[in-house]
Design a protein around this motif. Structure first.
Motif, PDB file in Angstrom:
ATOM      1  N   THR A 262       1.390  57.055 -19.470  1.00 24.16           N
ATOM      2  CA  THR A 262       2.655  56.527 -19.966  1.00 24.16           C
ATOM      3  C   THR A 262       2.367  55.412 -20.963  1.00 24.16           C
ATOM      4  O   THR A 262       1.465  54.596 -20.754  1.00 24.16           O
ATOM      5  N   VAL A 263       3.121  55.409 -22.047  1.00 22.47           N
ATOM      6  CA  VAL A 263       2.984  54.381 -23.078  1.00 22.47           C
ATOM      7  C   VAL A 263       4.223  53.500 -23.007  1.00 22.47           C
ATOM      8  O   VAL A 263       5.347  53.972 -23.208  1.00 22.47           O
ATOM      9  N   ASP A 264       4.007  52.233 -22.701  1.00 22.13           N
ATOM     10  CA  ASP A 264       5.110  51.295 -22.504  1.00 22.13           C
ATOM     11  C   ASP A 264       5.115  50.218 -23.576  1.00 22.13           C
ATOM     12  O   ASP A 264       4.104  49.981 -24.251  1.00 22.13           O
ATOM     13  N   GLY A 265       6.246  49.554 -23.694  1.00 22.47           N
ATOM     14  CA  GLY A 265       6.379  48.462 -24.649  1.00 22.47           C
ATOM     15  C   GLY A 265       7.836  48.144 -24.880  1.00 22.47           C
ATOM     16  O   GLY A 265       8.737  48.844 -24.393  1.00 22.47           O
ATOM     17  N   ASN A 266       8.079  47.096 -25.604  1.00 18.74           N
ATOM     18  CA  ASN A 266       9.447  46.678 -25.914  1.00 18.74           C
ATOM     19  C   ASN A 266      10.105  47.675 -26.853  1.00 18.74           C
ATOM     20  O   ASN A 266       9.481  48.654 -27.288  1.00 18.74           O
TER      21      ASN A 266
ATOM     22  N   ASP B 225      -2.290  45.308 -29.161  1.00 17.36           N
ATOM     23  CA  ASP B 225      -1.230  44.798 -30.021  1.00 17.36           C
ATOM     24  C   ASP B 225      -0.825  45.915 -30.974  1.00 17.36           C
ATOM     25  O   ASP B 225      -1.423  46.996 -30.980  1.00 17.36           O
ATOM     26  N   THR B 226       0.175  45.676 -31.779  1.00 18.26           N
ATOM     27  CA  THR B 226       0.726  46.751 -32.620  1.00 18.26           C
ATOM     28  C   THR B 226      -0.287  47.268 -33.636  1.00 18.26           C
ATOM     29  O   THR B 226      -0.295  48.459 -33.959  1.00 18.26           O
ATOM     30  N   ALA B 227      -1.152  46.386 -34.138  1.00 18.26           N
ATOM     31  CA  ALA B 227      -2.160  46.826 -35.109  1.00 18.26           C
ATOM     32  C   ALA B 227      -3.201  47.710 -34.429  1.00 18.26           C
ATOM     33  O   ALA B 227      -3.595  48.763 -34.960  1.00 18.26           O
TER      34      ALA B 227
ATOM     35  N   ILE C 204      -0.464  52.524 -20.836  1.00 18.88           N
ATOM     36  CA  ILE C 204      -0.838  51.846 -22.083  1.00 18.88           C
ATOM     37  C   ILE C 204       0.324  50.963 -22.495  1.00 18.88           C
ATOM     38  O   ILE C 204       1.457  51.445 -22.635  1.00 18.88           O
ATOM     39  N   TYR C 205       0.053  49.689 -22.670  1.00 17.78           N
ATOM     40  CA  TYR C 205       1.119  48.749 -23.048  1.00 17.78           C
ATOM     41  C   TYR C 205       0.900  48.283 -24.479  1.00 17.78           C
ATOM     42  O   TYR C 205      -0.166  47.766 -24.822  1.00 17.78           O
ATOM     43  N   VAL C 206       1.909  48.491 -25.321  1.00  9.51           N
ATOM     44  CA  VAL C 206       1.876  48.024 -26.707  1.00  9.51           C
ATOM     45  C   VAL C 206       2.562  46.670 -26.757  1.00  9.51           C
ATOM     46  O   VAL C 206       3.775  46.565 -26.543  1.00  9.51           O
ATOM     47  N   ASP C 207       1.792  45.639 -27.036  1.00 11.17           N
ATOM     48  CA  ASP C 207       2.282  44.262 -26.990  1.00 11.17           C
ATOM     49  C   ASP C 207       2.729  43.815 -28.376  1.00 11.17           C
ATOM     50  O   ASP C 207       1.904  43.624 -29.274  1.00 11.17           O
TER      51      ASP C 207
END
Length: 355
Positions: free
Chosen positions: A61-65, A259-261, A205-208
């Protein structure tokens, strides 16, 4: 009576997953009633799950705001690893399960509106909590689809968010005063008796992305109702992820944070996946017996939906008997809804008397 899935006819087994992904598969029988399904006899005759599982048979699962780029990462990662990509469900996910040509009215899709939530999150009609609860149900149904696909084919699945991370929105809503404490208690009770039936993802996976950057992206969105999402709400989601969800999920699942990059470098993410040991969590304790029981559960979508139904009075989610009666029979009067699929002459079904 409490709000629940009014649409009682939910596709079972691989038919549901095929409808969601738009894939038609050949079948021995044409009748919906005669379609072959996995069951006790299949297991008794030697059908086993473990032989088809490989190193890449994982739920990711890919998580993030909001607008953090998790969707693009999830899709590219699935392509890179040869997995099935399942985009984040919306309030009309059940329409995809049942193969509707056009979305049905909101009365049959949770009686809630995402657009209304962002434009009027404190609406007196309880839309905010109905939306939150309905989205939990949709995530749970999609997660059951993902597990079913994994156990049936051995192919891994990449999803955007999951019912395990859905709680971050609940906490953010409560902190912003959008929902009442009683709603939080009701949600936790429902989640407590339903999520325990499912294993957590193998990898999260968390995209910060900072809330300030998220808000800038939302203001550039083509969806105008996202232009005024409060920064405080976005910060609450970010805080709930980092203080509640991520510390808890790392105890049972592998966790990667970018992070996003960094998240744009799919090659790196895929390489990190290859190096993970996956040496913790309840998936290690499973065998063919438990996989059989799990598969029996996830192919019965009505049973999965019923796990989320608790007959509690809550103004936000409770409708009267007359209103329920009216909505139910209005749904049954829609084309093709009176009888089981394949038995409705009003939508062109033929040879019904031979089925």
């Amino acid at each position: 009576m409490a709000l629940r899935v009014i649409r009682l006819v939910v596709p079972a087994g691989t038919a549901a997953l095929g409808a969601v992904n738009g894939v038609q598969k050949a079948a021995i029988h044409s009748s919906s009633v005669r379609s072959l399904r996995y069951g006790w006899w299949a297991y008794a005759l030697g059908e086993r799950t473990t032989p088809r599982l490989s190193q890449s048979s994982k739920i990711i699962t890919v998580d993030g705001n909001l607008a953090s780029g998790k969707g693009a990462l999830a899709q590219k990662l699935a392509d890179k690893l040869g997995m099935l990509y399942m985009p984040e469900p919306d309030t009309f996910y059940m329409d995809k399960m049942t193969g509707e040509k056009e979305p049905l009215p909101v009365d049959f899709n949770g009686m809630c509106s995402l657009e209304k939530f962002y434009t009027d999150p404190t609406a007196a009609d309880g839309n905010s909590y109905r939306l939150q609860l309905w989205m939990y149900v949709m995530r749970l149904l999609q997660y059951s689809d993902a597990i079913e696909h994994l156990l049936t084919t051995g192919q891994g699945v990449v999803l955007e968010r999951s019912p395990f991370s859905d709680v971050v929105f609940l906490e953010a809503m409560f902190k912003q005063g959008y929902i009442r404490k009683e709603c939080v208690q009701n949600y936790n009770e429902i989640k407590g008796i339903s999520i325990c039936e499912f294993l957590p993802p193998h990898l999260v996976i968390y995209v910060d992305q900072p809330a300030e950057e998220v808000q800038k992206k939302l203001k550039q969105s083509s969806k105008t109702y996202l232009h005024h999402v409060p920064l405080s709400y976005l910060k609450s989601i970010e805080e709930c992820y980092k203080k509640t969800f991520l510390p808890e999920i790392r105890e049972t699942s592998e966790l990667l944070v970018y992070d996003t990059a960094q998240a744009q470098d799919v090659e790196r993410v895929a390489e990190d996946f290859e190096y993970l040991k996956f040496d913790k969590g309840p998936w290690l304790e499973q065998d063919d017996v438990s996989y059989h029981q799990m598969r029996m559960l996830v192919e019965d979508k009505q049973l999965v939906a019923n796990l989320t139904h608790i007959p509690r009075f809550l103004p936000e989610t409770t409708i009267g008997a007359h209103d329920f009666h009216q909505k139910y029979y209005t749904y049954k009067s829609l084309p093709g809804k009176k009888y089981a699929p394949g038995y409705n002459s009003d939508v062109g079904d033929k040879y019904i008397w031979l089925k």
